[in-house]
Design a protein around this motif. Structure first.
Motif, PDB file in Angstrom:
ATOM      1  N   ASP A 112       0.826  -1.201   0.000  1.00 13.29           N
ATOM      2  CA  ASP A 112       0.000   0.000   0.000  1.00 13.29           C
ATOM      3  C   ASP A 112       0.865   1.258   0.000  1.00 13.29           C
ATOM      4  OD1 ASP A 112      -2.619  -1.360   0.315  1.00 13.29           O
ATOM      5  OD2 ASP A 112      -1.750  -1.986   2.219  1.00 13.29           O
ATOM      6  N   VAL A 149      -3.153   9.092   7.096  1.00 12.19           N
ATOM      7  CA  VAL A 149      -3.744   8.035   6.276  1.00 12.19           C
ATOM      8  C   VAL A 149      -5.224   7.961   6.606  1.00 12.19           C
ATOM      9  CG1 VAL A 149      -3.791   5.576   5.775  1.00 12.19           C
ATOM     10  CG2 VAL A 149      -1.602   6.728   6.137  1.00 12.19           C
ATOM     11  N   GLU A 150      -6.055   8.113   5.576  1.00 10.55           N
ATOM     12  CA  GLU A 150      -7.502   8.085   5.747  1.00 10.55           C
ATOM     13  C   GLU A 150      -8.087   7.114   4.739  1.00 10.55           C
ATOM     14  OE1 GLU A 150      -8.660  12.092   5.053  1.00 10.55           O
ATOM     15  OE2 GLU A 150      -7.723  12.879   6.891  1.00 10.55           O
ATOM     16  N   GLU A 152      -8.298   4.680   2.020  1.00  9.65           N
ATOM     17  CA  GLU A 152      -7.377   4.300   0.948  1.00  9.65           C
ATOM     18  C   GLU A 152      -6.554   5.475   0.450  1.00  9.65           C
ATOM     19  OE1 GLU A 152      -9.656   2.478  -2.114  1.00  9.65           O
ATOM     20  OE2 GLU A 152     -10.210   0.735  -0.915  1.00  9.65           O
ATOM     21  N   LYS A 153      -6.599   6.597   1.164  1.00  7.64           N
ATOM     22  CA  LYS A 153      -5.874   7.784   0.734  1.00  7.64           C
ATOM     23  C   LYS A 153      -4.798   8.179   1.747  1.00  7.64           C
ATOM     24  CE  LYS A 153      -9.736   9.891  -1.806  1.00  7.64           C
ATOM     25  NZ  LYS A 153     -10.601  11.095  -1.931  1.00  7.64           N
ATOM     26  N   VAL A 154      -3.775   8.846   1.236  1.00  8.06           N
ATOM     27  CA  VAL A 154      -2.777   9.463   2.100  1.00  8.06           C
ATOM     28  C   VAL A 154      -2.788  10.963   1.831  1.00  8.06           C
ATOM     29  CG1 VAL A 154      -1.316   7.409   2.172  1.00  8.06           C
ATOM     30  CG2 VAL A 154      -0.864   9.174   0.463  1.00  8.06           C
ATOM     31  N   LYS A 155      -2.610  11.728   2.892  1.00 11.04           N
ATOM     32  CA  LYS A 155      -2.507  13.182   2.775  1.00 11.04           C
ATOM     33  C   LYS A 155      -1.168  13.577   3.377  1.00 11.04           C
ATOM     34  CE  LYS A 155      -6.106  15.664   3.714  1.00 11.04           C
ATOM     35  NZ  LYS A 155      -7.180  16.383   4.461  1.00 11.04           N
ATOM     36  N   GLU A 168      -2.578  15.017  -1.786  1.00  8.84           N
ATOM     37  CA  GLU A 168      -3.397  13.845  -1.451  1.00  8.84           C
ATOM     38  C   GLU A 168      -3.440  12.904  -2.643  1.00  8.84           C
ATOM     39  OE1 GLU A 168      -8.065  13.381  -0.929  1.00  8.84           O
ATOM     40  OE2 GLU A 168      -7.176  14.399   0.816  1.00  8.84           O
ATOM     41  N   THR A 169      -3.321  11.613  -2.365  1.00  9.41           N
ATOM     42  CA  THR A 169      -3.407  10.629  -3.443  1.00  9.41           C
ATOM     43  C   THR A 169      -3.889   9.298  -2.874  1.00  9.41           C
ATOM     44  OG1 THR A 169      -2.195   9.584  -5.273  1.00  9.41           O
ATOM     45  CG2 THR A 169      -1.043   9.775  -3.178  1.00  9.41           C
ATOM     46  N   LYS A 170      -4.324   8.425  -3.764  1.00 10.42           N
ATOM     47  CA  LYS A 170      -4.741   7.083  -3.361  1.00 10.42           C
ATOM     48  C   LYS A 170      -3.524   6.174  -3.251  1.00 10.42           C
ATOM     49  CE  LYS A 170      -9.405   7.088  -5.386  1.00 10.42           C
ATOM     50  NZ  LYS A 170     -10.321   6.391  -6.338  1.00 10.42           N
ATOM     51  N   MET A 171      -3.652   5.159  -2.427  1.00 11.26           N
ATOM     52  CA  MET A 171      -2.635   4.114  -2.362  1.00 11.26           C
ATOM     53  C   MET A 171      -2.872   3.121  -3.501  1.00 11.26           C
ATOM     54  SD  MET A 171      -2.326   3.445   1.767  1.00 11.26           S
ATOM     55  CE  MET A 171      -4.096   3.403   2.143  1.00 11.26           C
ATOM     56  N   VAL A 173       1.288   4.076  -3.085  1.00  4.92           N
ATOM     57  CA  VAL A 173       2.060   5.287  -3.306  1.00  4.92           C
ATOM     58  C   VAL A 173       3.444   5.122  -2.693  1.00  4.92           C
ATOM     59  CG1 VAL A 173       1.207   6.349  -1.165  1.00  4.92           C
ATOM     60  CG2 VAL A 173       2.044   7.814  -3.013  1.00  4.92           C
TER      61      VAL A 173
END
Length: 262
Positions: A112, A149-150, A152-155, A168-171, A173
């Motif tokens: 992930d 981490v929220e 499936e996303k990371v900020k 911000e992007t999706k895993m 990453v």
């Protein structure tokens, strides 16, 4: 959450020796440590595992003695360590290193988040992390100094010269981290003992254990050309000014004017 951390064992000294024939560092007889920013990456990975659950795998490319760094990584909280080690990898520049590590990561499974330190103190290129992401076809955020981490996303807070931006992007990453993100923990005595007792905590892979293109490995496949290497020398010596405080200040001002500083 499945997390992988790339770490490198680096010389723990400023007194480096250089192989004049190929321009690489001579590491024999030099004490070594985990690269400081890689240790920050490992701490963040272990922190996320503790918060969200999952597994932390650590991978390193280097000679057999790099096992020492991986034992420390296991003692800090990693669940599994992989050492990619083969004479064919010797002399690799960042291009060949990132290719080799990317192939090792593919062999290790799906992740992930992949963490890397921004750069290693023995090269200061900050290229390997981004090049791994490119080899894996994965989005990347560099210079991370804050992370959330929220789902499936990371900020991430990405450091800039005059502040930071929030990305911000999706895993999955790849993230490269910098000093200030966290403070790495000291390994517990229990984990240190476990690291030396658990024989299978470190897997060693050679070119026979995962798929690599032999034409992309090592010094001969490295496109970087070393023009010159040298150990910096300090030729200027300090000078003590004599006299009372007023006389010292006057002498200092004279010297600064001569050097056109003032």
């Amino acid at each position: 959450m499945n997390i992988l951390v790339c770490v490198k064992q680096v010389p723990d000294t400023d007194e480096v020796r250089i192989d004049e024939e190929n321009g690489t560092l001579i590491r024999d007889g030099v004490p070594s440590i985990i690269n400081p920013e890689d240790k920050i990456a490992l701490e963040e990975a272990v922190r996320l595992k503790e918060e969200h659950g999952g597994k932390v795998t650590v991978i390193s490319m280097g000679p057999p003695q790099a096992k020492t760094a991986l034992l420390e990584a296991y003692a800090m909280g990693a669940d599994e360590c992989i050492l990619v080690s083969d004479r064919a990898f010797a002399g690799s520049d960042t291009w060949a290193t990132s290719y080799t590590l990317a192939q090792g990561i593919k062999n290790a499974g799906e992740f992930d988040i992949i963490f890397c330190g921004r750069q290693a103190i023995d090269g200061d290129t900050a290229q390997v992390g981004p090049q791994i992401a490119e080899n894996l076809g994965m989005p990347q955020i560099t210079y991370v100094r804050g992370l959330e981490v929220e789902g499936e996303k990371v900020k991430a807070k990405r450091a800039l010269e005059d502040g930071y931006s929030v990305v911000e992007t999706k895993m999955p990453v790849l993230l490269t981290v910098i000093d200030g993100l966290n403070k790495p923990r000291y390994p517990s005595i229990k984990r240190v003992v476990a690291a030396f007792k658990k024989e299978d905590c470190i897997k060693v892979w050679s070119t026979d254990d995962f798929e690599v293109d032999m034409s992309k490995l090592g010094l001969d496949a490295s496109p970087t050309q070393v023009y010159d290497t040298f150990v910096p020398t300090n030729e200027k010596k300090g000078e003590f000014l004599e006299g009372n405080e007023k006389e010292k200040v006057e002498k200092l001002l004279e010297k600064l004017k001569l050097e056109q500083v003032l």
